[in-house]
Every structure is written in structure tokens, then in C-alpha cells.
Design a protein around this motif. Structure first.
Motif, PDB file in Angstrom:
ATOM      1  N   SER A  61      31.113  77.547   9.208  1.00  0.00           N
ATOM      2  CA  SER A  61      31.769  78.821   9.472  1.00  0.00           C
ATOM      3  C   SER A  61      32.152  78.957  10.939  1.00  0.00           C
ATOM      4  CB  SER A  61      30.849  79.979   9.054  1.00  0.00           C
ATOM      5  OG  SER A  61      31.418  81.226   9.364  1.00  0.00           O
ATOM      6  N   LYS A  64      35.183  76.907  11.877  1.00  0.00           N
ATOM      7  CA  LYS A  64      36.397  77.560  11.377  1.00  0.00           C
ATOM      8  C   LYS A  64      36.816  78.703  12.308  1.00  0.00           C
ATOM      9  CE  LYS A  64      38.084  80.069   7.287  1.00  0.00           C
ATOM     10  NZ  LYS A  64      38.156  81.404   7.898  1.00  0.00           N
ATOM     11  N   LYS A  67      38.279  77.413  15.515  1.00  0.00           N
ATOM     12  CA  LYS A  67      39.624  76.894  15.300  1.00  0.00           C
ATOM     13  C   LYS A  67      40.655  78.010  15.410  1.00  0.00           C
ATOM     14  CE  LYS A  67      42.262  73.927  12.166  1.00  0.00           C
ATOM     15  NZ  LYS A  67      42.235  73.202  10.856  1.00  0.00           N
TER      16      LYS A  67
END
Length: 456
Positions: A61, A64, A67
Motif C-alpha cells: 500500500s 502505491k 508512486k
């Protein structure tokens, strides 16, 4: 001229909101976010199996989320201090930013990196070493700690996450998360975890918001195993997916939420205890208990196994232990009942239970786990008296645990409300459910006799 990159060292602070270390690193220039899986520095207290399951999903998580900020998460494995220094040399970084931690192994690591580490506060309502007695010493009693904490409240308001992170000109290599083998495979015992939990900052913030509606009822609801009265925030707080001060301020204007706020403060208190007594998880807080005649040998081992697997013949105890194994979590009231049963009814050293919880709980926290077990055992610097022995059968009835028992002990799902708490006494114990491994009176008398022997 491009500024040298700065390393952002993640540990139990896996979030982007209210992340002071992240904000400070971003102000300094290019940021290299890093998580290091260090199974060596903690020694015997390396992360347990349930925590490793959570960590895998939490790092997924976090990567992500990073990112979305045009950044990435670098994964490395090894001793944290050595790995960080090697990474600094590799990338040309001159500083490391991190949030302060209080586990003894992390404090030693922070000291070893003192020349390049910029440490920030962010995981507590107030730094435990700042909440002290009039003589400047750490509080050893929680009630006094709570009073002392008032001068440091409310905590600062949480800060927002940045919109973007500048990356380095060249990214260092990263391990692949799957190669760490954090998830169980043979066998995969985590199917119940998947049904119960979604690790990560997004879920933590959703759960925080949802609990805000229920927090005023927490004082009563938290004791009812058959109700969803707990916040279920504990693993998110342990891994730092949400900050404690964000939770504190989320309760503003919610009415009387002092009982839950005290639970948040308890986390600070337990870190203060292990700051003052780093080996508290391994040694009695009261020296008198060093001579306690705990049971050992084949019969004690058999009883320990029955406790671990939820086969004691006490429905509330067995329900709790099975919930723990299936979901990596246990209801707060039931944690106290199961711990008391192991220590007092079975007269087994509290450290056996502490270790089992460490391996099985997704929210297993070094300070919290140790202080809570010693509180129940009566061995701690702030604890219940050993002679106060919880009666699991009456506790089960008092807190209306019938539906909870039926959920986790399916052998008893057809037992009536009148008999569910003690089917053996009611004469309707199913054949596939075990008889009590010890009677309540027998266990109580044995425990009191052992305590008397200890006192000489």
C-alpha cells in the motif's frame, strides 16, 4: 547544482499523512524512501508471523501511495545501521530522516546513526521522556502519567501529506517484496486475516473516521465481545499507518471520548516504561516474582498447548484463542481473560503467553504487549494484584459473550443462552468439546498457594 538526496527511513510509521520525517526530507531536496527488513537488530524480538503478514500488505500500500507522489519505495534487507550507511555511500546521501522509536533495539540504532540521523517526533501524543515526575523521572504508574500528560495536550494538529516528492537523479536498486516471503504458504493460515483486515493508510483513515461515530459508546461497548465496540485501529496504529494525534483530533466534537483517549495515552505510557526498563519484556517488573514457582514439564506443556489452540473447556477462553489464531486479533476484554487464565488458572509463566501473542497478533507492540502481560500477571511495576483472579465463566456471562462464543467455538453453536458460558456445569457439553482442564476453584487455590510460597 543538484542537491544531495536525503534518505527517508520508514519503520513503524508507514504513512504519508502527518509524517514529519517525510516533510523534513522533502524540504531538504530529493528523497529516497527506504524500508529495511531487519531481523537481526531486534534479536529475539524479530517481527512475529502475524506482523509479517501485515507488513507485506502495508508496504504494498505504501509503495502505491508513494508512486502517486512520483516517488518509489526502496526495499533492502539486513542490519539497519549497516544497510543505511551503505545506502548513503551508494547514493551520495548525507542525511537520514526518521521518526523516533522507543523499542530498545531502535534506540541503539538511532544512537549509532547520530552523526547523520535527523530524528522527528510523530508516533506519540507527547514524547514519553518529556512526561515526567516533579523530579524529572519517568512515571511508573499510569494514572499519574495520565495526569502528567495533561500539560502536553492537546497534541499538535496533524499535517497534510505533500503533493509530490522530488526523486534522486539515479534510483538505487530495490529488493522485490515477494522475495522476502513475508506471507505464509505451507500452510497458508492467513485466510481469516484476508477476510478481517485491509492493511494500509487508506483503510486506517477510513476506520478512524468510522470509529468517530462510535467513540462515545466505547466505555461500555469495548467490554462486550459479541458487539463491534472496539476501534480496530490497533494494528494501524502499531504500524503507523495513521498517527495517534490524527486519531486524537478526529474525536474532537464527538462528545465524551475520554475512555478511548486514555487508551491512546496508554500506548505512550508503555513506551515510557520500556524506555526506562528496556528489558521489561523479558524480566519481572517486581523482583519478588523471580522466585514464583511457575509450572513446567510435560503437564504444563500440555496445558499450554490446550490454551494456545483454544481447547481448555472454558468457552470464553477458547473463543478468544481461536479468534486470535484465525484473525490475528482478539477482543480487548477477552485478552485480559485469556491472559489471566494462563497465568493464574494454569500457573504458567506470563512470558509464554507474551511470546505467543507476539507471534500471533497483527498489533503486537513491544511495549504494549509486555506491559499488558505484566499488568495481568501482577509482576509489573504498575499492575493488578496477583491475588485478583478473573473468573472466566462469570466474566463471560457478565459481558454477554454468548454470540461471540458461538462464532468462534462452533461445537457450541446450538447450546442455549443459559448454558453457553459453562456447558459442562449445565450438563450439555457436546462430545467434541473438551472438558475443563482444571476447575476454577482448583486453579484459584493453586495460584494463591504458589503466591504464598513465593512470599515465603
Amino acid at each position: 547544482m543538484t542537491a544531495s538526496p536525503t534518505i527517508l527511513w520508514f519503520r513503524q510509521d508507514l504513512r504519508l499523512h502527518d509524517q514529519p520525517a517525510l516533510l523534513a526530507a522533502a524540504e531538504a531536496g530529493p528523497v529516497i524512501p527506504v524500508y529495511i527488513l531487519d531481523d537481526e537488530t531486534p534479536g529475539d524480538w524479530r517481527m512475529g508471523a502475524a506482523q509479517r503478514w501485515w507488513l507485506h500488505h502495508s508496504l504494498t500500500s505504501l509503495a502505491k501511495d508513494l508512486k502517486e507522489l512520483d516517488s518509489r519505495l526502496i526495499l533492502r534487507r539486513g542490519k539497519a545501521v549497516e544497510t543505511l550507511r551503505a545506502l548513503m555511500e551508494e547514493t551520495g546521501a548525507t542525511e537520514i530522516h526518521a521518526i523516533r522509536h522507543y523499542e530498545p533495539w531502535w534506540r541503539k540504532a538511532e544512537e549509532a546513526l547520530d552523526d547523520c540521523l535527523r530524528i522527528h517526533d510523530g508516533n506519540h501524543l507527547a514524547r514519553p521522556e518529556l512526561v515526567t515526575t516533579g523530579s524529572g523521572k519517568p512515571f511508573r504508574i499510569y494514572s499519574a502519567f495520565w495526569k502528567g500528560l495533561q500539560g502536553h495536550l492537546p497534541p499538535e494538529h496533524p499535517c497534510d501529506r505533500p503533493e509530490r516528492l522530488e526523486g534522486p537523479g539515479h534510483w538505487p536498486t530495490s529488493d522485490t517484496l515477494a522475495d522476502w516471503s513475508l506471507l505464509p504458504t505451507k500452510p497458508d493460515w492467513s485466510t481469516g486475516f484476508d477476510e478481517d483486515w485491509i492493511p494500509g493508510e487508506a483503510t486506517a483513515r477510513e476506520r478512524m473516521a468510522d470509529f468517530g461515530e462510535k467513540a462515545v459508546a466505547y466505555d461500555t461497548a469495548r467490554n462486550m465481545p459479541s458487539e463491534e465496540g472496539s476501534s480496530r485501529l490497533s494494528p494501524h496504529l502499531h504500524f503507523g499507518e495513521v498517527s495517534v494525534r490524527a486519531v486524537w483530533h478526529s474525536l474532537a466534537r464527538r462528545g465524551d471520548t475520554e475512555t478511548f483517549r486514555k487508551e491512546l495515552a496508554w500506548r505512550d505510557f508503555t513506551d515510557g516504561v520500556v524506555m526506562a526498563l528496556p528489558d521489561y519484556a523479558d524480566h519481572n517488573g517486581r523482583d519478588a516474582f523471580d522466585t514464583m514457582p511457575w509450572r513446567s514439564g510435560a503437564e504444563a506443556d500440555k496445558d499450554l498447548k490446550a490454551w494456545q489452540t483454544g481447547r481448555t473447556g472454558y468457552p470464553i477462553v477458547d473463543a478468544g484463542m481461536r479468534q486470535l489464531w484465525t484473525t490475528g486479533w482478539m477482543h480487548n476484554r477477552v485478552r485480559m481473560i485469556t491472559a489471566s487464565f494462563l497465568i493464574k488458572h494454569l500457573l504458567i509463566d506470563w512470558r509464554e503467553g507474551e511470546r505467543w501473542f507476539w507471534d500471533c497478533l497483527v498489533d503486537a507492540d513491544y511495549g504494549n504487549n509486555a506491559v499488558n502481560w505484566q499488568w495481568v500477571a501482577g509482576t509489573g511495576i504498575d499492575s493488578n494484584m496477583f491475588g485478583r483472579i478473573m473468573a472466566p465463566l462469570s466474566q463471560s456471562e457478565k459481558f454477554d459473550a454468548g454470540d461471540y462464543i458461538r462464532q468462534w467455538v462452533p461445537e457450541l453453536k446450538h447450546v442455549s443462552n443459559a448454558a453457553i458460558h459453562d456447558p459442562e456445569e449445565a450438563g450439555c457439553r457436546p462430545k467434541d468439546y473438551p472438558a475443563k482442564i482444571i476447575g476454577h476453584r482448583e486453579g484459584r487455590e493453586r495460584a494463591l498457594a504458589a503466591a504464598k510460597k513465593m512470599r515465603g
